[in-house]
Motif scaffolding. Structure first.
Motif, PDB file in Angstrom:
ATOM      1  N   SER A  89      -6.104  13.168  23.412  1.00  0.00           N
ATOM      2  CA  SER A  89      -5.859  12.025  22.536  1.00  0.00           C
ATOM      3  C   SER A  89      -6.908  11.916  21.429  1.00  0.00           C
ATOM      4  CB  SER A  89      -5.864  10.726  23.345  1.00  0.00           C
ATOM      5  OG  SER A  89      -5.813   9.600  22.492  1.00  0.00           O
ATOM      6  N   ASN A  91      -7.746   9.363  19.972  1.00  0.00           N
ATOM      7  CA  ASN A  91      -8.514   8.127  20.139  1.00  0.00           C
ATOM      8  C   ASN A  91      -9.540   8.225  21.270  1.00  0.00           C
ATOM      9  OD1 ASN A  91      -7.833   6.283  18.093  1.00  0.00           O
ATOM     10  ND2 ASN A  91      -5.846   5.922  19.040  1.00  0.00           N
ATOM     11  N   ASP A 116      -0.890  15.641  18.921  1.00  0.00           N
ATOM     12  CA  ASP A 116      -1.826  14.694  19.511  1.00  0.00           C
ATOM     13  C   ASP A 116      -1.100  14.049  20.689  1.00  0.00           C
ATOM     14  OD1 ASP A 116      -3.445  12.591  20.236  1.00  0.00           O
ATOM     15  OD2 ASP A 116      -3.497  11.657  18.254  1.00  0.00           O
ATOM     16  N   LYS A 118      -2.013  11.940  22.891  1.00  0.00           N
ATOM     17  CA  LYS A 118      -2.411  10.564  23.218  1.00  0.00           C
ATOM     18  C   LYS A 118      -2.699  10.397  24.708  1.00  0.00           C
ATOM     19  CE  LYS A 118      -0.039   8.279  19.386  1.00  0.00           C
ATOM     20  NZ  LYS A 118       0.867   7.165  19.010  1.00  0.00           N
ATOM     21  N   GLU A 194      -0.213   6.391  26.541  1.00  0.00           N
ATOM     22  CA  GLU A 194       0.443   7.500  25.852  1.00  0.00           C
ATOM     23  C   GLU A 194       1.490   7.028  24.844  1.00  0.00           C
ATOM     24  OE1 GLU A 194       0.065   8.791  30.306  1.00  0.00           O
ATOM     25  OE2 GLU A 194       0.774   7.028  29.211  1.00  0.00           O
ATOM     26  N   THR A 197      -1.540   3.646  21.707  1.00  0.00           N
ATOM     27  CA  THR A 197      -2.874   3.851  21.140  1.00  0.00           C
ATOM     28  C   THR A 197      -3.564   5.145  21.579  1.00  0.00           C
ATOM     29  OG1 THR A 197      -4.011   2.682  22.932  1.00  0.00           O
ATOM     30  CG2 THR A 197      -3.190   1.354  21.088  1.00  0.00           C
ATOM     31  N   GLY A 198      -3.165   5.681  22.733  1.00  0.00           N
ATOM     32  CA  GLY A 198      -3.878   6.840  23.250  1.00  0.00           C
ATOM     33  C   GLY A 198      -5.248   6.494  23.800  1.00  0.00           C
TER      34      GLY A 198
END
Length: 294
Positions: A89, A91, A116, A118, A194, A197-198
């Protein structure tokens, strides 16, 4: 078989046997100790980290640019024309962004789709496995990408920590929550978002390790109720006995699980979780409920 390569990072926690059998390209993150920087899972194990925890808690960092370049150069030399990459992820780490920047230099040589996810650990691993299986079935590049993306959407990852200490030191959770949790023997059940925002979020907080292990099983039962052919991955960090307890609980209550995968977390993850982690990642082609509702 089409010339499609699957690339991921070391935090995917894939079993070594699968990586070798399917020629999965792994880009390692870094574990930074006071005396040296180590390539994740290649030059250091989580056991080695935990032996020295009383002396030092390492830090982690992005892959070396040279390691990323080496992977793409190797694929280019082997005349690979299609690359599907699945990564931690964005983030939780800058790994995806770094690899995306370097990959731009290879777009004239190959089709590249980087995802990505996440998520983390076998949340990534499930998508890699399904993508690799699609390659074996001679699916097209676009079909492999679609399968990987849909697998991520249909996977849920969550884990139990024995202590909040290491997440606090890594700056990933409020210190007040950590102090209270440790005093009251609270074991957090943490999920990875998932869907949006991750990032990490708390699913539940329970008191005592045995109750936490049972709670992991209860979450699994709710997620896969009336589902078919789900794949369940269970990972640990110096907690194989408890991992196996959860495995036995899940298996005894379900006949709709297609496969189980047992693995251990990578050293980079272990640095942030500390010993005692038991984590679960579930993939179900039919889809799974949003864990944030639990």
């Amino acid at each position: 078989m089409r010339d499609i390569a699957i690339v991921t990072d070391s935090t995917s926690d894939l079993p070594d046997e699968f990586i070798k059998a399917n020629d999965i390209q792994i880009i390692p993150l870094q574990v930074n100790c006071s005396n040296k920087t180590y390539k994740d899972k290649i030059e250091i194990t989580y056991e080695e980290i935990y032996v020295n925890l009383d002396k030092e808690i390492p830090t982690t960092s992005l892959p070396f640019a040279e390691d990323i370049i080496d992977v793409f150069e190797r694929l280019k030399a082997n005349n690979i024309k299609n690359v599907v990459g699945l990564f931690l992820s964005s983030n939780l780490s800058g790994t995806y962004n770094l690899i995306s920047q370097i990959a731009k230099d290879y777009l004239e040589y190959m089709n590249i789709k980087l995802i990505d996810t996440k998520t983390i650990s076998m949340g990534i691993g499930h998508a890699v496995i399904q993508a690799a299986n699609a390659v074996k079935l001679d699916k097209s590049f676009d079909e492999v990408v679609d399968i990987a993306v849909n697998t991520v959407k249909n996977t849920r990852t969550f884990f139990m920590l024995d202590t909040l200490t290491y997440l606090i030191k890594g700056g990933r959770i409020g210190k007040v929550s950590g102090v209270v949790g440790n005093i009251l023997n609270i074991k957090p059940i943490i999920g990875v978002d998932e869907i949006d925002t991750g990032q990490y979020y708390t699913i539940k907080k329970v008191r005592g390790r045995n109750i936490a292990l049972k709670t992991l099983n209860e979450i699994v039962q709710k997620l896969i109720d009336k589902k078919k052919e789900c794949v369940v991955a269970i990972a640990d960090a110096i907690a194989k006995d408890d991992r196996d307890k959860v495995y036995d609980m899940i298996k005894s209550n379900n006949n709709n699980i297609k496969d189980f995968i047992k693995t251990s977390v990578t050293p980079v993850i272990a640095v942030h979780t500390g010993p005692g982690l038991v984590g679960i990642s579930i993939y179900c082609k039919e889809g799974l409920d949003d864990l944030r509702a639990y």
